[in-house]
Design an enzyme around this catalytic site. Structure first.
Site, short mmCIF file in Angstrom:
data_model
loop_
_atom_site.label_atom_id
_atom_site.label_comp_id
_atom_site.label_asym_id
_atom_site.label_seq_id
_atom_site.Cartn_x
_atom_site.Cartn_y
_atom_site.Cartn_z
N TYR A 497 0.83 -1.20 0.00
CA TYR A 497 0.00 0.00 0.00
C TYR A 497 0.87 1.25 0.00
O TYR A 497 0.62 2.20 -0.76
CB TYR A 497 -0.93 0.01 1.21
CG TYR A 497 -1.74 1.29 1.31
CD1 TYR A 497 -2.87 1.48 0.52
CD2 TYR A 497 -1.35 2.32 2.16
CE1 TYR A 497 -3.60 2.66 0.58
CE2 TYR A 497 -2.06 3.51 2.23
CZ TYR A 497 -3.18 3.67 1.44
OH TYR A 497 -3.89 4.84 1.49
N ARG A 544 1.65 7.99 12.84
CA ARG A 544 1.12 9.17 13.52
C ARG A 544 -0.40 9.21 13.50
O ARG A 544 -1.04 9.66 14.46
CB ARG A 544 1.68 10.43 12.85
CG ARG A 544 1.24 11.74 13.47
CD ARG A 544 1.47 12.88 12.51
NE ARG A 544 0.69 12.71 11.28
CZ ARG A 544 0.90 13.37 10.15
NH1 ARG A 544 1.88 14.26 10.08
NH2 ARG A 544 0.14 13.17 9.09
N PHE A 619 14.43 20.24 -1.33
CA PHE A 619 13.06 19.78 -1.56
C PHE A 619 12.86 18.36 -1.03
O PHE A 619 11.82 18.05 -0.42
CB PHE A 619 12.75 19.84 -3.06
CG PHE A 619 11.45 19.19 -3.44
CD1 PHE A 619 10.25 19.86 -3.30
CD2 PHE A 619 11.42 17.89 -3.95
CE1 PHE A 619 9.04 19.25 -3.65
CE2 PHE A 619 10.24 17.27 -4.30
CZ PHE A 619 9.04 17.96 -4.15
#
Length: 811
Positions: A497, A544, A619
């Site tokens: 996933y 989280r 980035f």
């Protein structure tokens, strides 16, 4: 939500023939047996209504049981029939609520128990039988006036509420139900030509036909003269009212034509308003939905974090954040002194793209992801817009995947996902309405503006974006049909996933970097490290967001991990943080998953070491340092199980400033790894594995951290010598200037000369420095002198650490 139990004892089986008119409230409350449920709405037994509604220390929220709520519409006016519960009711008397709300019962004929298959196809014949029975009992409506076939099942709501408004803070009664919501419309209902209403005096005191505007006005009256049932307030504000609410399409729903509202597979969970918490069991927040009165409404962008208000956000207080002076300075530096530079207005960009549509893309990017917006804007002009559009396209796709209520069936959602790369990227006029929340919904509604910019990108960029979108959508479609209420099946499925939703993003970025010419062409083929970098970020988010995902009924913690720790075999087991055994088990599970994510960090550092463009490096580095800091915050932290854990904003600014070079990034990884290893408990089941993962990070980063600490230590030691000297000299100077300094007007001296003001300022600055940072040099010296534990020479995959990982990031 229902007929309250009377204050007497006993338990009898349900009678062969149910006749509410032939029994007193006490009799049928003792004899009726409700269907007892587990958290997933599976029937596990039965219990008397009385016992199911008792709120006590032994069962703080009563017994979870099945219920139904009927909304009966007048076919001509579109108004809904409300009832006022009788004053003689034991629980929730004198409150206004929907047409009828009660329970399916055990042992009834026809049966009122619905199994998983009946829920999955939306038929729920048992709940409809129960609704017909109670509409006749409470409101005197003949069965033939509300045919079984005319009821429409919409969704299920799991909630609880203590009746503290009636019985005070220690109320012995309350509701704890999974509620089946049913709609039905009747022609001539309001004028009486098609509906007979004769309310039972022991059940209903009054009835009221009402429209949506009037109901919204009445609900908005805080402390008004009318009392409303907590379940009705939840339903009305969550689904019924509003421009996109059920009431707006009541006619289509009742006719079976508005299938986008058929949310049969979901169980939406809500805590009650604050005034209905407590009771005999002193029950507090549990299911996670924000209490009414504090909610800012469905789809409010300000509630985006924490599942739009469903889950608490754990933040440190302002005073705590301000106490970290280095972070305060970092925030000021990033905001005013050294902000990230935006290249969006570079001539090469303004001349190549439609400015109005580009402005929309920039604005919506800030709304759907403020953290990524600034990082994307600082990219070099040749690829800034490419990455912006790549992000927005995938965010739009993710919004389609995440919406659990907008589509009539999983098949419909899969069809939308599978064709997204053709429709959204192939049709310049494609858009989608009614999907997603707040700004994500607007992104889909105004997607043609994004397509305009996408169409102006280079052919290579369009090809890369289309390919990744197609493959990601295929992966998402694979998981749409899976029951993820209890997480993924195992680590393999968990990784799969994460690959689809994040690893492919890493691959796409690498290909865009290489295509721009700013990075080596070989980076496009660095699929393994690109994937690992994405997995690191996604696993951090999943760890989280435990509670947020669980509340939404779509979790990703792998069962082969958490079932080792859950005593009940339910992922929600870890939410009960009042129990010491549960806390210990929860932390064991959490720390194992954090460790699993930490083992990806060496590959993330390896990927970063191969980059040569400073802006691209930053980035990529910023989300990585945020992820390692979030893992450090989550490790051993029980707050993960009661809300969403967030790092301090000042720390975020400090981490961003540290991403301008390799040394700063490595210092961050090393510091976070050391912090985790320092807190690791030898009794933790994953202790040895955690320490090995931290050692692997430290071995790759220790030289950078030592270099950074050396510089800081040298600077602070010099300042530690200069500050006392300057402070002493300033004090001696001011002492010698007695004539110019007087205390006659107060406790502070009066200063008349510019020189005195400057010296006084220097003295004050030196004293503040000595108090705040005077020991920093010694602290840094001590941390630098700490010895690392031996680290493995290979990463967790058994591969030798490449020499590329040891190369210094080029200036």
């Amino acid at each position: 939500m229902t007929d309250a139990p009377a204050a007497s004892a006993g338990h009898a089986a349900a009678p062969p023939v149910w006749d509410g008119d032939a029994m007193t409230q006490e009799e049928f409350m003792l004899r009726d047996t409700v269907l007892v449920l587990d958290r997933d709405d599976n029937v596990t037994g039965s219990e008397s209504k009385k016992q199911a509604h008792v709120f006590s220390p032994e069962q703080p929220r009563g017994v979870l049981h099945r219920a139904f709520s009927v909304f009966l519409f007048d076919e001509e006016s579109g108004e809904v029939l409300l009832q006022k519960r009788a004053a003689s009711k034991i629980t929730f008397p004198n409150v206004w609520t929907n047409t009828c709300c009660s329970h399916p019962l055990h042992g009834m004929a026809p049966p009122e128990n619905d199994g998983p298959a009946a829920v999955a196809d939306g038929s729920v014949p048992g709940a409809k039988h129960a609704a017909i029975r109670k509409l006749k009992h409470e409101l005197g409506i003949p069965c033939e006036e509300v045919p079984h076939a005319n009821f429409r099942f919409l969704t299920r709501m799991h909630y609880w509420a203590a009746d503290t408004v009636t019985h005070g803070d220690d109320a012995p009664w309350g509701e704890h139900e999974i509620d089946y919501i049913l709609f039905i419309s009747v022609k001539g209902a309001k004028d009486g030509s098609g509906l007979t209403v004769k309310a039972h005096p022991d059940e209903v005191d009054d009835v009221w036909w009402i429209g949506p505007e009037r109901l919204a006005e009445e609900l908005a009256k805080e402390g008004g003269p009318l009392l409303w049932s907590p379940w009705f307030r939840l339903i009305a504000r969550r689904w019924l009212l509003g421009e996109k609410g059920w009431w707006a399409e009541w006619k289509k729903i009742c006719a079976g034509e508005a299938h986008r509202h058929d949310d049969w597979n979901s169980v939406h969970r809500f805590d009650p308003p604050k005034e209905h918490m407590g009771g005999g069991g002193r029950a507090g927040p549990w299911l996670g939905e924000i209490a009414l009165g504090e909610s800012k409404g469905v789809g409010d962008g300000s509630l985006k974090q924490g599942a739009y208000g469903k889950v608490k956000i754990h933040k440190e207080g302002k005073l705590s954040q301000l106490s970290h002076l280095d972070e305060v300075w970092a925030a000021a530096t990033l905001l005013y002194i050294k902000p990230l530079t935006s290249n969006l207005h570079h001539p090469s960009i303004t001349s190549a793209f439609d400015q109005e549509n580009l402005k929309f893309c920039d604005d919506i990017l800030c709304k759907v992801s403020r953290s990524f917006a600034a990082v994307i804007r600082q990219l070099p002009p040749p690829m800034l817009v490419d990455v912006m559009i790549f992000y927005l396209v995938l965010r739009a796709l993710d919004t389609v995947e995440d919406d659990m209520t907008a589509f009539a069936s999983n098949k419909v959602k899969i069809d939308h996902l599978s064709s997204f790369h053709k429709t959204a990227l192939g049709d310049p006029n494609w858009s989608m309405d009614g999907v997603g929340e707040a700004d994500e919904r607007r992104l889909l509604q105004e997607f043609p503006k994004c397509h305009s910019i996408y169409a102006a990108l280079s052919a290579d960029s369009r090809r890369i974006i289309t390919d990744i979108t197609m493959r990601m959508a295929a992966g998402m479609a694979e998981f749409v049909g899976k029951d993820l209420g209890q997480g993924t099946a195992n680590i393999k499925e968990y990784d799969r996933y994460c690959h689809f939703v994040a690893g492919l993003v890493g691959e796409g970025l690498s290909r865009l970097f290489a295509s721009s010419g700013l990075e080596k062409a070989s980076l496009a083929g660095e699929l393994f490290l690109s994937d690992r970098m994405g997995l690191f970020l996604q696993k951090t988010n999943i760890i989280r967001d435990y509670l947020e995902d669980y509340v939404d009924g779509r979790a990703f913690w792998p069962q082969t991990v958490w079932k080792k720790y859950s005593k009940t075999g339910d992922l929600g087991y870890f939410k009960n943080q009042d129990s010491a055994p549960v806390r210990n088990a929860a932390l064991g599970c959490l720390n194992e998953l954090v460790t699993d994510a930490l083992e990806l960090a060496p590959d993330c550092l390896g990927y970063l070491s191969g980059l040569r463009c400073a802006e691209i490096y930053r980035f990529c580095a910023i989300p990585q340092v945020m992820a390692i800091a979030t893992l450090e915050k989550c490790y051993g932290n029980t707050d993960v199980f009661t809300g969403v854990v967030k790092i301090r904003k000042g720390l975020s600014c400090k981490l961003i400033l540290a991403t301008s070079d390799r040394e700063g990034v490595h210092a961050t990884f090393s510091a976070m790894a050391r912090a985790i290893a320092g807190r690791a408990d030898p009794k933790d089941p994953s202790y040895a594995r955690t320490v090995r993962a931290c050692d692997a990070i430290c071995e790759l980063t220790v030289k950078s951290e030592e270099t950074t600490n050396d510089h800081l230590m040298k600077i602070t030691r010099v300042c530690n010598y200069i500050a006392p000297v300057l402070a002493t000299a300033s004090a001696m100077y001011l002492t010698g200037r007695k004539k110019s300094l007087t205390f006659e007007d107060g406790m502070f001296p009066k200063v008349y000369q510019t020189t005195d003001i400057v010296v006084l300022t220097v003295l004050f600055a030196c004293l503040v420095y000595l108090v705040s940072f005077g020991l920093m040099g010694f602290v840094l010296a001590d941390s630098t002198e700490q010895k690392l534990q031996p680290a493995a020479k290979v990463n967790q995959y058994g591969e030798k650490i490449s020499s590329k990982q040891e190369k210094k990031f080029p200036a």
